[in-house]
Design an enzyme around this catalytic site. Structure first.
Site, PDB file in Angstrom:
ATOM      1  N   LYS A 221      26.987  45.545  48.876  1.00 49.20           N
ATOM      2  CA  LYS A 221      26.098  46.119  47.849  1.00 49.20           C
ATOM      3  C   LYS A 221      25.267  47.244  48.466  1.00 49.20           C
ATOM      4  CE  LYS A 221      26.373  41.810  45.391  1.00 49.20           C
ATOM      5  NZ  LYS A 221      25.823  40.891  44.399  1.00 49.20           N
TER       6      LYS A 221
ATOM      7  N   HIS B  41      32.505  45.566  38.867  1.00 52.55           N
ATOM      8  CA  HIS B  41      31.525  44.559  39.286  1.00 52.55           C
ATOM      9  C   HIS B  41      30.473  44.408  38.184  1.00 52.55           C
ATOM     10  CE1 HIS B  41      28.302  42.561  41.425  1.00 52.55           C
ATOM     11  NE2 HIS B  41      29.221  42.146  42.272  1.00 52.55           N
TER      12      HIS B  41
ATOM     13  N   GLU C 147      27.406  44.150  38.231  1.00 54.47           N
ATOM     14  CA  GLU C 147      26.220  45.017  38.365  1.00 54.47           C
ATOM     15  C   GLU C 147      26.530  46.424  37.859  1.00 54.47           C
ATOM     16  OE1 GLU C 147      25.473  44.143  42.506  1.00 54.47           O
ATOM     17  OE2 GLU C 147      24.989  42.091  41.928  1.00 54.47           O
TER      18      GLU C 147
ATOM     19  N   GLU D 176      33.864  36.453  38.797  1.00 48.81           N
ATOM     20  CA  GLU D 176      32.477  36.381  39.242  1.00 48.81           C
ATOM     21  C   GLU D 176      31.574  36.058  38.057  1.00 48.81           C
ATOM     22  OE1 GLU D 176      31.850  38.538  43.232  1.00 48.81           O
ATOM     23  OE2 GLU D 176      31.312  39.885  41.616  1.00 48.81           O
TER      24      GLU D 176
ATOM     25  N   SER E 175      27.540  33.483  44.841  1.00 47.40           N
ATOM     26  CA  SER E 175      26.843  32.545  45.719  1.00 47.40           C
ATOM     27  C   SER E 175      27.787  31.704  46.586  1.00 47.40           C
ATOM     28  CB  SER E 175      25.891  31.651  44.918  1.00 47.40           C
ATOM     29  OG  SER E 175      24.886  32.439  44.291  1.00 47.40           O
TER      30      SER E 175
HETATM   31  P1  PGA Z   1      26.645  36.861  45.983  1.00 51.63           P
HETATM   32  O1  PGA Z   1      27.326  38.169  45.345  1.00 51.63           O
HETATM   33  O2  PGA Z   1      27.636  36.264  46.939  1.00 51.63           O
HETATM   34  O3  PGA Z   1      25.402  37.359  46.667  1.00 51.63           O
HETATM   35  O4  PGA Z   1      26.346  35.937  44.836  1.00 51.63           O
HETATM   36  C1  PGA Z   1      28.682  38.197  45.016  1.00 51.63           C
HETATM   37  C2  PGA Z   1      29.048  39.518  44.395  1.00 51.63           C
HETATM   38  O5  PGA Z   1      28.261  40.058  43.608  1.00 51.63           O
HETATM   39  O6  PGA Z   1      30.127  40.070  44.681  1.00 51.63           O
END
Ligand code: PGA
Length: 256
Positions: free
Chosen positions: A12, A97, A99, A169, A214
């Site tokens: 990220k 993704h 985000e 995800e 996570s």
């Molecule tokens: P995370 O993120 O392992 O911190 O939950 C996973 C991702 O967004 O690819």
């Protein structure tokens, strides 16, 4: 079908020259042990070249977190062409993704165009799909995932999935410390594989479907042990060498 595990680190918007070097040095120490799996790091675009140089003569692969949907250079200020990612040594690129979808307005059509642009540049897209907590609670998880997947299949054709990776995800599990249970992940992965199998059983069988949200050293093994979970897309835990390597170890031990 024996699918090779892929463990991908999504850094990220984290990193610096110093932090990246320390992390890569830690990861490189152990990569010889991980012969059965593929390992990938996806740093911020501005560091791709320097990280790529540090990865030379290691088994770690380089990937990007995003790309432009355009397939030719031109007047697209701030964007990065797939061919540029290939030129600096990327093999993979994350597309869609959550985000990017939620914070930067990427809709299904744009994600599909990015998927196509990635393949046009010779990159393997890692297509992310996932439902929000509200969608899960409303019982529309499968509907949402099918819509996200279908957008790519409609735009690119089912055969395009051959050279791709899918990542489930759940949005409610990303960065929250709340992981899908192995059974929840398996149920969704099996659903996704089934949706693809309806169009092409061979492609469905060979497609790697990663779980992300996570994933940590202490839950990776139980997730990866599920039949349709072929590795992980790791966020927070990819920023510490020991944690990422522990997750890779879990995949290596299960070594499909
Ligand atoms: P995370 O993120 O392992 O911190 O939950 C996973 C991702 O967004 O690819």
């Amino acid at each position: 079908m024996q699918r090779r595990y892929l463990v991908a680190g999504n850094w990220k918007m984290n990193g610096s020259y110093a932090a990246n070097s320390a992390l890569i040095a830690g990861l490189k120490q152990a990569t010889a042990e991980f012969g059965a799996i593929e390992m990938l790091v996806c740093p911020p675009a501005v560091y791709l070249e320097s990280v790529g140089r540090e990865l030379a003569d290691s088994r770690l692969l380089l990937g990007a977190q995003n790309l432009c949907e355009q397939v030719q250079a031109g007047a697209f200020t701030g964007e990065i062409l797939g061919a540029m990612l290939t030129e600096v040594g990327c093999r993979y690129v994350i597309v869609g993704h959550s985000e990017r979808r939620a914070l930067y307005g990427e809709d299904d059509a744009r994600v599909a165009a990015k998927f196509a642009a990635a393949q046009a540049a010779g990159l393997v897209p890692i297509l992310c799909v996932g439902e929000t907590l509200g969608e899960r609670e409303a019982g529309v998880t499968e509907k949402v995932l099918a819509r996200q997947l279908d957008a790519v299949i409609q735009a690119c054709g089912i055969a395009a999935l051959t050279h791709s990776v899918l990542a489930y995800e759940p949005v409610w599990a990303i960065g929250t410390g709340r992981t899908a249970s192995p059974e929840q992940a398996q149920a969704v992965h099996a659903f996704l594989r089934g949706e693809i199998a309806k169009r092409d059983a061979i492609i469905a069988d060979s497609l790697r479907i990663l779980y992300g949200g996570s994933v940590k050293a202490d839950n990776a093994a139980e997730l990866f042990a599920m039949g349709d979970v072929d590795g992980g897309l790791i966020g927070g835990a990819a920023l510490k060498a020991a944690d990422f390597l522990a997750i890779c170890s879990a995949a290596q031990r299960l070594g499909k």
